[in-house]
Each structure stands twice: as C-alpha cells, then as structure tokens.
Design an enzyme around this catalytic site. Structure first.
Site, PDB file in Angstrom:
ATOM      1  N   ALA A   1      -8.404  -1.371   2.411  1.00 11.63           N
ATOM      2  CA  ALA A   1      -9.554  -1.145   3.284  1.00 11.63           C
ATOM      3  C   ALA A   1     -10.762  -1.995   2.891  1.00 11.63           C
ATOM      4  CB  ALA A   1      -9.927   0.339   3.344  1.00 11.63           C
TER       5      ALA A   1
ATOM      6  N   GLU B   1       0.832  -1.208   0.000  1.00  9.92           N
ATOM      7  CA  GLU B   1       0.000   0.000   0.000  1.00  9.92           C
ATOM      8  C   GLU B   1       0.863   1.252   0.000  1.00  9.92           C
ATOM      9  OE1 GLU B   1      -3.286   0.122   2.832  1.00  9.92           O
ATOM     10  OE2 GLU B   1      -3.421   2.296   2.664  1.00  9.92           O
TER      11      GLU B   1
ATOM     12  N   GLU C   1     -10.761  -8.027   4.498  1.00  5.73           N
ATOM     13  CA  GLU C   1     -10.101  -8.036   5.807  1.00  5.73           C
ATOM     14  C   GLU C   1     -10.940  -8.643   6.938  1.00  5.73           C
ATOM     15  OE1 GLU C   1      -9.470  -3.798   5.063  1.00  5.73           O
ATOM     16  OE2 GLU C   1      -7.552  -4.049   6.073  1.00  5.73           O
TER      17      GLU C   1
ATOM     18  N   ARG D   1      -7.387   2.951  13.664  1.00  6.51           N
ATOM     19  CA  ARG D   1      -8.317   1.830  13.399  1.00  6.51           C
ATOM     20  C   ARG D   1      -8.311   0.853  14.584  1.00  6.51           C
ATOM     21  NH1 ARG D   1     -11.442  -0.594   9.271  1.00  6.51           N
ATOM     22  NH2 ARG D   1     -10.981   1.062   7.792  1.00  6.51           N
TER      23      ARG D   1
HETATM   24  N1  MTE Z   1      -6.497 -11.443  -1.293  1.00  4.33           N
HETATM   25  C1  MTE Z   1      -5.441 -11.825  -2.035  1.00  4.33           C
HETATM   26  N2  MTE Z   1      -5.529 -12.970  -2.725  1.00  4.33           N
HETATM   27  N3  MTE Z   1      -4.295 -11.105  -2.089  1.00  4.33           N
HETATM   28  C2  MTE Z   1      -4.150  -9.929  -1.376  1.00  4.33           C
HETATM   29  O1  MTE Z   1      -3.103  -9.291  -1.429  1.00  4.33           O
HETATM   30  N4  MTE Z   1      -5.218  -8.356   0.223  1.00  4.33           N
HETATM   31  C3  MTE Z   1      -6.213  -8.215   1.274  1.00  4.33           C
HETATM   32  C4  MTE Z   1      -7.593  -8.641   0.769  1.00  4.33           C
HETATM   33  N5  MTE Z   1      -7.513  -9.915   0.131  1.00  4.33           N
HETATM   34  C5  MTE Z   1      -5.256  -9.503  -0.560  1.00  4.33           C
HETATM   35  C6  MTE Z   1      -6.435 -10.294  -0.589  1.00  4.33           C
HETATM   36  C7  MTE Z   1      -6.322  -6.870   1.793  1.00  4.33           C
HETATM   37  S1  MTE Z   1      -5.230  -6.380   2.957  1.00  4.33           S
HETATM   38  C8  MTE Z   1      -7.305  -6.024   1.391  1.00  4.33           C
HETATM   39  S2  MTE Z   1      -7.484  -4.488   2.086  1.00  4.33           S
HETATM   40  C9  MTE Z   1      -8.275  -6.379   0.355  1.00  4.33           C
HETATM   41  O2  MTE Z   1      -8.027  -7.669  -0.182  1.00  4.33           O
HETATM   42  C10 MTE Z   1      -8.200  -5.325  -0.748  1.00  4.33           C
HETATM   43  O3  MTE Z   1      -8.973  -5.630  -1.844  1.00  4.33           O
HETATM   44  P1  MTE Z   1     -10.539  -5.331  -1.913  1.00  4.33           P
HETATM   45  O4  MTE Z   1     -10.740  -3.925  -1.460  1.00  4.33           O
HETATM   46  O5  MTE Z   1     -10.871  -5.548  -3.323  1.00  4.33           O
HETATM   47  O6  MTE Z   1     -11.184  -6.310  -0.982  1.00  4.33           O
HETATM   48  N1  HPA Z   2      -7.633   1.079   5.849  1.00  5.93           N
HETATM   49  C1  HPA Z   2      -6.731   0.582   5.005  1.00  5.93           C
HETATM   50  N2  HPA Z   2      -5.798   1.300   4.442  1.00  5.93           N
HETATM   51  C2  HPA Z   2      -5.737   2.581   4.738  1.00  5.93           C
HETATM   52  C3  HPA Z   2      -6.641   3.168   5.616  1.00  5.93           C
HETATM   53  C4  HPA Z   2      -7.639   2.378   6.207  1.00  5.93           C
HETATM   54  O1  HPA Z   2      -8.478   2.825   6.992  1.00  5.93           O
HETATM   55  N3  HPA Z   2      -6.326   4.459   5.716  1.00  5.93           N
HETATM   56  C5  HPA Z   2      -5.245   4.652   4.942  1.00  5.93           C
HETATM   57  N4  HPA Z   2      -4.898   3.514   4.338  1.00  5.93           N
HETATM   58 MO1  MOS Z   3      -5.439  -3.837   3.178  1.00  2.00          MO
HETATM   59  S1  MOS Z   3      -4.288  -3.799   4.855  1.00  2.00           S
HETATM   60  O1  MOS Z   3      -6.264  -2.361   3.642  1.00  2.00           O
HETATM   61  O2  MOS Z   3      -4.280  -3.390   2.010  1.00  2.00           O
END
Ligand code: MTE
Ligand code: HPA
Ligand code: MOS
Length: 832
Positions: free
Chosen positions: A579, A302, A768, A380
């Site tokens: 997020a 990120e 998450e 958070r």
């Molecule tokens: N799933 C896979 N396969 N690989 C990833 O890197 N990252 C996770 C989750 N699932 C991740 C994953 C994290 S930390 C987040 S915040 C969300 O996917 C982000 O994607 P989304 O907003 O589309 O759920």
């Molecule tokens: N969640 C995940 N990533 C972020 C956030 C949050 O609330 N704020 C800044 N980066």
């Molecule tokens: Mo997920 S820790 O918000 O990339």
C-alpha cells in the site's frame, strides 16, 4: 458490512516531524547515494526539486570521518547489492540434512480427483517423502481474509496449477523428477475461465458485491440533464509480477521439532508465521519467519508466497528436516496469480462543454479460484474510478468473479490503475464525441480543495492543478503536440501521438486495522543503533528511508544505523509491506521509539556536553538507563463504512501527471515512446534519489502493463490452448519491458514547496502512485492510431483494449490491407 477484523483503538501518537529542512543543498540526484538507478543524461531531475534533506541523514561525510566510519557510498551493504553479492533466500546455504521440495500440481481447471498413484515416484532417485492433504497435522485450509483455500487439494481441484501434494528429495532436480511421476486421475467438471463466462454463469465469490453512490444518477439521466450520454465497455488485461527472484522459502525445525523457523521471500512474514502455525497445529509463538531482503515483490508476495511456505513446512515438520522450496519461473508464473483483469461497463452523461454530469459504472474483476485480496482490490478500483474528476452523480457497483484460474492477487496499484484506466477510457471517448481535446475535458472536470468524492472523503491540499500546469510548461506540451501533428500530415505509415494524464492515488490500506506499525530500536554503547521494524526491504529503499529517520532523530550519521532483517520475533503482528505507506508508518514507529529513548537520555544529555553520541550512550548506560524501545504508530483519522458507503479510507493522496509522445508503425503495430515527462508531488521527499528510482521503475512497469505484456490463458478466446493453462509462462512468450522500451527522452521531476502535513517529515508515499501514469503511453498510442484512421477516412470513436500490443495497434490502424478481413471496430481477443 465488515470484511475485516475489528479495528484497533489506542491513543494517537505524535509522529509528524516539522519537516522543513533548515538549509537546502541543491544537487543532482545522481550525486546522492542511490546513483545506480539514475542515469545521467536520461533522467533530468528538475534542478532544485530533488533537494537533499540535511535533516534526514544526507551529507554526513564530516561526521562519518569524525567517527572513523566509512562514508555511506562505500559501505559494504551497498556494494554487495550493486555487484550481485547480496544474499537472497535461495542463496542461503542449505543446512546439513536439508531436502528440496517440488509441487504436485493440478492439470485440470475444474475436476474431481479420482485416484492418485505415487508408487513410481516413491522409487525415484533421492526420494525422501511425499505428502498430501491427509498428512497435514493441523488445518488444511488457508486464506488471508476469508479462509477459503485448501493447502493441498483433497477432493476437487479448481484451477490448473493448484497444489495437490509435495515431494521432497535430495536435490531440486530429483524432487521435480519424482513429482512428475505421480499419476492423478480426474473426472472433469465444467470450468469458468473468464469474467464474461463468470457473469453468464452467475459465478461470483460470496458476499463480494459492493456499492458506492453520490447524488442521483437515475434522476440525472431520466430528467435529461445531460447534453449527451454514452455507454460502453472497457476490457483491462492482467499482468505477471515478474519479480526477479521467484518465490522461495527455507523451513527448518528447532529444538528437536518443537519450533519451526523459516526464511521466506515475502512481503508478509506475519502471514507465513500464521499459515505455518495453522497448518502444523502450532501456536504462532513457536513459529518464526525472517527475511533479509526480497528480490522484488510488487504485491505478488503479499499473500501468494504464504501458502508455499506452509506447503514446505509440512514435510519439514513431519520429517524434522530442513526443506527448501524455490519455484522455477514457469511454475511461479503459472500458479501464484497475477494482477486482476477487469471488465468495466459505463454509462456517462455530460454537457457540450465537456463537463461530466453522471457516471453509472459496473466493474468486475477476475478473482480466480480463491478470494485472496480480490475484494480489497475491487474496492480500491471503485475508490479510484473517478481518477481526478469531479462528478456530481455517481453510482459504482462492483463484483468479484469466481473463475477456475489461479487466484489473482495484489499488484502495484492494487486495483487503482484498473479503476483509473476505465475512467480515462470514457474521458477519451467524451473528447472524441465532442471533438474537444482530451486535455480540455480533463481540465474542466478537475477536482480541487473542497471536492467531496463519491465515497464521502473531502479533498484537501490538492496539488493537481499546480502539477498539471507545471508539466504542460516543462514538457513543452503544445510544441510537442504541434510537431506530432505536422509529422502526421507528412507521413502515411508512421504516426505520432501525444497524451497527458493525471493521477491521484489514495494512501492507506483501505482496511483500517492494517494501518499500524511496530518497531524495535536498540542503542549500543559504541553509539551504533540496531533498528528492526515490521516492514520488508524489497528494493524500494524502505530500510534506507527508515534508517534516515533514526539517524536524524539521534543526530548521528546514517552509517551508525543498521537494519539487519525483518523478523516476526522482533516485531509482532506486522501488516504486509504494501500500500506504499511503509516509509510513512514504519518511519513514524521508529521515530516513536527513538523519541522514547531520547526522553530517557535527556537527564544525562542536558547535563553534559558529550563529544559524541557513543559517549552519551555510555554515560546513560552507566546510569542504568534502558536504551531499547518499542515504537508504535497507527494512522489517525481514517476509516470507511461499506454499509453507508461513506468515510475517509485514505490519509492523503499522492498526485502526479505524465506526458507521453509515441511513434507507431501502422503496418507492423510496433511502437516506441519518444518522450515521457513525469511529475509527482511527494511532499518534502525523504530521499529524492530513491523516489526518482521508484518513479522510473513504476512507469516502466506500467508501460509493460499498457503496451507490452499480455497473458494468454486457455479460454474461449484461445481455444488452441488446453483449458485453464497459461501459455505465456516465461519471458520467451511474455514480453516484459527491456532497455529498448525505455522512453528515448525520460524526465522525472518532483513538485517543489509542497510539504505534506499528513506523513512523516512532510513526505509522501511513492511506490504505487506513478504506475498508472504509464497510461499516458497507452493514450498517446491511441492518439497516433486516431491519426492513422483519419487517413483511412475514419473519424468515430473505436475501442482499444489494454494492453495496446502490436497486434492491437496494427488491427486498429484500419487500411486497405486489413479491410478485406475485419471491420473498423474489430478487437483482437484478450484473456480477461
Ligand atoms: N520497488 C521495488 N524495487 N520492488 C518492489 O517489489 N513494490 C512496490 C513498490 N516499489 C516494489 C517496489 C509496491 S507494490 C509497493 S506497495 C511498495 O513498493 C511497497 O513498499 P513501500 O510501502 O515501502 O513503498
Ligand atoms: N493496498 C495494498 N495492499 C492491501 C490493501 C490495500 O489497500 N489492503 C490489503 N492489502
Ligand atoms: Mo503493493 S500491490 O500494495 O504490494
């Protein structure tokens, strides 16, 4: 106070679909596309909770055939992923004249740089250039929220692994060889290597103290309103992201060096664009970052990927040649930061029946040597420090510790799991103090509709109790618990434990301005659609979900929609894909664009009955209708004021619960999870097959965090290591979950009939929220240890730090073998 940019205010967009599928077709998850992640017999998707959504692009074979397009399952894009043919950043063919980069890294946690001797490196084979702070053409400072990091350390280093310079050479090996030949002389300075040392030295990141308050904690304690008060500390260890693809970036110049383009494995292409522009002194309009797919990010990409792109861009720009930087696994682990370790200090007051009256909590996270996202992670954690419990009087204080370790960063859950784990620790302790089962303590304190949280947000559409009761029934909780008890009376050296844990995860970036999304939709005359949006595909299935939204909007097969890549020159100013809200916000942005195009096509589509979408599109084209649109979405009704400590940081919450049953070997500390049952409320899921994969992945990743993975740093707890060095920098010394760690019985189910009015097509975010549910394994282990200690005549509460590794399990199972060496509240050292 405001730690982020000004909020963006434009008129609200209407992007919430009605959601209800007209006709529900019930099939098992393994039949609907993303079958790779759903193994028959292991995962049992509760019959009709995983209903398909014919409104969202499923079951399209008939219309696919009509168009002569191969059905989804046979599309080449999917085949290449599961066969390992998919191209990741490091697989992109090296352009002619390309160079490989290697980093020159600090070997000291805190020191002055006295001298750098690069003469030997310069005569190394294949050497092409070496660059330090003085060579940076623009500004040598970066940082995602506060600009507090030097790209190349100039005078002082503040952690082992900090980048001092970069070498480029003809091959990766030659670049590394030359980098190793650079000699640096240091004058060492005192280093702060843990939260405890930071507190003692008053070492905090500037302006990172935060408060949240509800009711009157002091009055509650002083007026003796509680039957009992307990105080304690919880240590929560960090976690390495261990994405399968290490950080990688390929940078090249365009038009004779006037523009810079890059492909980077990142969740935040915009940040790469911004950092590279700043460091090179270029306008952002001349820098492009693209990414097709990321081989896992989990928050680790990120922000911490962006300085690496800026490092690689420096030689590329100055030499006017392509440069690739791909980190070896050990370097990636040593320098790019991890999940924050936390220390929580609590004082909790409660009644004889288990009702909580007051919580006074102080939490600290280990930020490392730059602020990065540590303040947002702390915030958070503070928001989640009630988990799902109603507490009339709350005071939470938080601070970000500055330490001489690599900057810690986002990791799935973003501080939420740490906050909730601290809460579940004192819940478990209340249960032991009152000799009431922890489930009862949990239940009597559940929040419900109308509950006002300690930061002012009011709970609506709460599905917690429904989920909880359903899980207790479907997992046969009481029977499992009885069987474990029976097993424990029959066995002295093996013990079983059971726990059932709830969760609530707030959906939205807690920084309001980040909750915006852009998309670009092009409709072509053959009826195919090219969608680009600001989100990154990293294995979470985002592109599939967003494509479903476009396909359903145009009422075309999913195979007619293509998402090629994410690029800063297609959709500008995108927030990082993080997020968990990306399918909510990019789905809504794409829907906005599709609806604009449909509105323009309406005069034509309403006049004729076209046999196909392609015919309709061609007719529109002949009428000179614009078939391309930019869509936009901003999450409504959110915002938080840290000055007042009140607001609505979240659009809604994703709820879940999990049961775990474990068996421990009290003599070795080994354990396995016999059963795990997980249930989540995902509204009407956009794609239940993807979601089940996300839940499985998050749970196993969480299981690693609570029971397997332990980072060992050279600190006061590990004096045998050089100060500030990471010992566990590969899978040989750092144990990530493997096949063997998957629960023997693993059931995932989704709550039925719970449409979410707050997000796209009534769905809920999934990425998450399930991560924390693995703490059921942690508390099941603790339950098993309690049984072992009872056999040794011990009944009082005892501490167990996270992770519950074999060493911790073994030493907590006090018996005649450990008694000569340790007392009953011994806890093995942990880097925190
Ligand atoms: N799933 C896979 N396969 N690989 C990833 O890197 N990252 C996770 C989750 N699932 C991740 C994953 C994290 S930390 C987040 S915040 C969300 O996917 C982000 O994607 P989304 O907003 O589309 O759920
Ligand atoms: N969640 C995940 N990533 C972020 C956030 C949050 O609330 N704020 C800044 N980066
Ligand atoms: Mo997920 S820790 O918000 O990339």
């Amino acid at each position: 106070m405001k730690s982020f940019e000004e909020e963006i205010t434009t008129s609200p967009t209407s992007s919430h679909g009605s959601g209800a599928a007209e006709e529900r077709i019930v099939e098992s998850a393994s039949d609907c596309g993303e079958s790779g992640e759903v193994e028959e017999g292991i995962v049992e998707l509760v019959s009709d909770s995983g209903e398909l959504r014919p409104d969202l692009g499923y079951l399209l074979e008939a219309s696919d055939d009509e168009l002569g397009i191969p059905p989804l399952a046979a599309s080449p894009a999917r085949k290449e992923l599961v066969t390992g043919e998919a191209e990741y950043t490091d697989d992109v063919p090296m352009p002619p004249n390309g160079l490989h980069a290697a980093l020159i890294l600090s070997k000291k946690p805190h020191a002055c740089i006295l001298a750098i001797d690069d003469s030997v490196a310069k005569s190394s084979p294949g050497f092409a250039g070496i660059f330090f702070a003085k060579h940076v053409p623009g500004i040598n400072m970066v940082g995602p929220v506060v600009v507090d990091e030097e790209l190349f350390a100039s005078v002082v280093v503040t952690c082992v692994g900090q980048v001092i310079g970069v070498v480029v050479a003809d091959t990766h090996e030659n670049a590394k060889l030359a980098a190793r030949k650079v000699q640096i002389q240091y004058k060492e300075l005192p280093a702060v290597l843990s939260i405890e040392e930071a507190i003692a030295a008053n070492s905090f990141h500037p302006e990172t103290e935060r408060f949240l308050r509800k009711g009157d904690v002091d009055h509650c304690f002083s007026s003796k309103q509680c039957d009992k008060v307990i105080e304690g500390e919880v240590q929560v260890g960090g976690q390495e992201h261990f994405y399968l693809e290490p950080n990688s970036t390929l940078v090249w110049t365009v038009d004779g060096g006037n523009e810079v383009h890059m492909i980077s494995s990142t969740q935040a292409p915009k940040k790469h664009q911004q950092y590279v522009a700043r460091v090179l002194g270029l306008p952002m309009s001349k820098v492009v970052c693209k990414i097709k797919r990321v081989g896992g990010g989990f928050g680790g990409k990120e922000t911490r990927s962006a300085f690496l792109a800026a490092v690689a861009a420096t030689p590329s720009y100055l030499l006017n040649r392509p440069v690739k930087l791909t980190l070896d696994r050990d370097i990636d682990m040593m320098i790019t930061g991890q999940r924050h370790s936390f220390l929580g200090k609590y004082k909790v007051g409660f009644m004889k029946d288990g009702k909580i009256r007051a919580l006074d909590l102080e939490i600290f996270n280990n930020g490392g040597n730059s602020l990065d996202l540590s303040l947002a992670v702390l915030e958070r954690a503070m928001f989640h420090s009630d988990n799902v419990y109603e507490i009339p009087n709350v005071r939470v204080k938080g601070k970000v510790c500055f330490t001489n370790l690599p900057s810690n960063t986002a990791f799935r859950g973003f501080g939420g799991p740490q906050g909730m784990l601290i809460a579940e620790n004192w819940i478990q302790r209340i249960s032991m103090e009152l000799k009431i089962s922890p489930e009862v303590i949990r239940e009597v304190n559940f929040q419900r509709d109308g509950s006002v949280l300690h930061y002012g947000q009011k709970i609506e559409n709460c599905t917690l109790e429904r989920l909880w009761n359903q899980l207790k029934t479907s997992s046969d909780f009481l029977t499992v618990q009885q069987a474990a008890k029976l097993f424990n009376t029959d066995n002295r050296w093996k013990k079983r434990g059971v726990a059932i844990i709830p969760t609530k995860f707030g959906i939205s970036f807690t920084a309001k301005f980040m909750n915006q999304a852009g998309a670009l939709v092009h409709v072509y005359t053959d009826g195919t659609v090219l969608v680009t949006h600001g989100g990154v595909e990293m294995g979470q299935g985002l592109h599939t979900k967003v494509a479903q939204v476009a396909a359903s909007s145009f009422d075309i097969p999913l195979s007619s929609v293509f998402i090629s890549e994410t690029s800063t020159d297609k959709v500008p100013n995108a927030s990082p894909t993080a997020a968990s809200a990306s399918s909510d916000i990019y789905g809504a942005a794409v829907l906005d664009a599709c609806e604009q195009i449909k509105a323009r096509m309406e005069p034509i589509s309403s006049k004729h009955n076209f046999v196909s979408f392609a015919e309709l599109v061609s007719a529109c084209y002949m009428e000179r209708i614009d078939l391309s649109a930019h869509g936009f979405y901003k999450t409504p009704d959110i915002g938080f004021d840290w000055g007042a400590g009140k607001g609505n940081p979240f659009r809604y919450f994703t709820y879940g619960a999990a049961l775990a049953e474990v068996e421990i070997d009290t003599l070795t500390g080994d354990f396995h999870t016999r059963q795990a049952d997980v249930i989540l409320d995902l509204g009407l899921p956009l794609n239940p097959a993807i979601d089940v994969g996300q839940i499985e992945g998050a749970f196993i990743q969480g299981l690693g965090w609570v029971a397997l993975e332990e980072l060992k740093w050279g600190d006061a707890a590990h004096k045998w290591l050089p100060a500030g060095c990471l010992y566990t920098c590969g899978p040989g010394s750092y144990k990530i979950p493997s096949m063997d760690d998957v629960p023997l019985k693993f059931s995932i189910s989704l709550l039925k009939d719970a449409p979410n009015p707050k997000a796209i097509h009534s769905s809920k975010a999934v990425g998450e929220p399930p991560f924390f549910l693995a703490s059921a394994v942690f508390f099941a282990i603790k339950d098993a240890i309690i049984a072992a200690r009872e056999d040794a005549g011990l009944s009082g509460w005892f501490p167990l730090d996270n992770p519950a590794t074999p060493e911790r399990i073994r030493m907590a199972c006090v018996d005649e073998f450990t008694k000569p060496f340790i007392n009953s509240d011994f806890h093995p050292k942990l880097s925190v």
